[in-house]
Design a protein around this motif. Structure first.
Motif, PDB file in Angstrom:
ATOM      1  N   SER A   1       0.832  -1.211   0.000  1.00  0.00           N
ATOM      2  CA  SER A   1       0.000   0.000   0.000  1.00  0.00           C
ATOM      3  C   SER A   1       0.859   1.250   0.000  1.00  0.00           C
ATOM      4  O   SER A   1       0.526   2.254  -0.652  1.00  0.00           O
ATOM      5  N   ARG A   2       1.974   1.216   0.706  1.00  0.00           N
ATOM      6  CA  ARG A   2       2.848   2.395   0.801  1.00  0.00           C
ATOM      7  C   ARG A   2       3.438   2.745  -0.561  1.00  0.00           C
ATOM      8  O   ARG A   2       3.420   3.907  -0.980  1.00  0.00           O
ATOM      9  N   ILE A   3       3.952   1.720  -1.262  1.00  0.00           N
ATOM     10  CA  ILE A   3       4.538   1.972  -2.587  1.00  0.00           C
ATOM     11  C   ILE A   3       3.454   2.419  -3.567  1.00  0.00           C
ATOM     12  O   ILE A   3       3.666   3.337  -4.371  1.00  0.00           O
ATOM     13  N   ARG A   4       2.293   1.794  -3.490  1.00  0.00           N
ATOM     14  CA  ARG A   4       1.197   2.144  -4.407  1.00  0.00           C
ATOM     15  C   ARG A   4       0.750   3.586  -4.216  1.00  0.00           C
ATOM     16  O   ARG A   4       0.492   4.306  -5.185  1.00  0.00           O
ATOM     17  N   GLU A   5       0.657   4.036  -2.976  1.00  0.00           N
ATOM     18  CA  GLU A   5       0.202   5.398  -2.693  1.00  0.00           C
ATOM     19  C   GLU A   5       1.253   6.445  -3.077  1.00  0.00           C
ATOM     20  O   GLU A   5       0.913   7.522  -3.557  1.00  0.00           O
ATOM     21  N   ARG A   6       2.525   6.122  -2.875  1.00  0.00           N
ATOM     22  CA  ARG A   6       3.591   7.103  -3.122  1.00  0.00           C
ATOM     23  C   ARG A   6       4.111   7.065  -4.555  1.00  0.00           C
ATOM     24  O   ARG A   6       4.642   8.066  -5.043  1.00  0.00           O
ATOM     25  N   HIS A   7       3.983   5.928  -5.206  1.00  0.00           N
ATOM     26  CA  HIS A   7       4.543   5.769  -6.557  1.00  0.00           C
ATOM     27  C   HIS A   7       3.519   5.058  -7.444  1.00  0.00           C
ATOM     28  O   HIS A   7       3.752   3.929  -7.893  1.00  0.00           O
ATOM     29  N   LEU A   8       2.406   5.723  -7.681  1.00  0.00           N
ATOM     30  CA  LEU A   8       1.318   5.116  -8.435  1.00  0.00           C
ATOM     31  C   LEU A   8       1.740   4.754  -9.854  1.00  0.00           C
ATOM     32  O   LEU A   8       1.350   3.698 -10.382  1.00  0.00           O
ATOM     33  N   GLN A   9       2.536   5.624 -10.497  1.00  0.00           N
ATOM     34  CA  GLN A   9       2.964   5.338 -11.871  1.00  0.00           C
ATOM     35  C   GLN A   9       3.833   4.087 -11.927  1.00  0.00           C
ATOM     36  O   GLN A   9       3.698   3.268 -12.844  1.00  0.00           O
TER      37      GLN A   9
END
Length: 211
Positions: free
Chosen positions: A80-88
């Protein structure tokens, strides 16, 4: 719409995720050491398997690389952390995952063509592609909850390439199971993995009594 305890943003859910990913990582390490690493030497139990791997290398190399990409991308995109901070990055890796699944599926079927394991491999590949396609479509439609659920199913099938090799060091499993039962075993591992995910996705609904 059922929601997953696996996806709930709670401290208990975070601990569960940590335990889950550590367990899966240790399983991957165990299988790599006991199954794949032994192929470097002519280990007696793996002699025939090693010769087959060498003969199939033109298909096995892209199949293995695709499987490794899918296996490694899964934990990153579930974060979730990576998805929220680095969506692209999440989206790019997601597309690579989809391509890897289809490359891995078709090369897997090609490798099994003309062999007793074809039915099991075909079923595994079909489940892999269907779950991944559903995950891709729901992501495109911005159905995020459904997308995560389908990705959980897809990754469960991805991991059967590891889990189905856990018993390889057991001589009775390796020597006496036979081609037909080995194919049945692949189907059983795939169905069991999907069933476990379904229980996880619906655990809260299964254990909550309505008033």
């Amino acid at each position: 719409m059922p929601t997953s305890t696996l996806l709930a943003p709670s401290s208990a859910g975070s601990r569960f995720k940590t335990i889950l990913w550590v367990s899966l990582g240790l399983t991957v390490l165990f299988v790599f050491i006991t199954s794949e690493l032994l192929l470097i030497t002519d280990y007696p139990m793996y002699h025939a398997y090693r010769l087959q791997v060498i003969a199939d290398r033109h298909l096995l190399i892209p199949h293995t690389l695709a499987g490794i990409f899918a296996l490694l991308i899964g934990p990153i995109n579930f974060s979730s952390r990576i998805r929220e901070r680095h969506l692209q990055l999440h989206r790019i890796l997601g597309r690579i995952y989809v391509i890897s699944v289809f490359v891995g599926s078709f090369t897997g079927i090609a490798l099994a063509a003309g062999r007793p394991g074809l039915p099991g491999t075909s079923m595994q590949a079909a489940a892999w592609m269907v779950c991944t396609t559903a995950a891709f479509i729901t992501a495109r439609n911005r159905q995020i909850t459904q997308h995560r659920q389908w990705m959980a199913r897809s990754y469960a099938v991805t991991f059967t390439f590891v889990s189905s090799r856990v018993l390889n060091l057991w001589p009775r499993y390796w020597s006496h199971l036979g081609d037909v039962l080995s194919a049945v075993g692949v189907i059983a591992f795939t169905l069991a993995s999907l069933l476990i995910v379904e229980l996880g996705l619906n655990w809260r609904e299964l254990t909550t009594r309505r008033n």
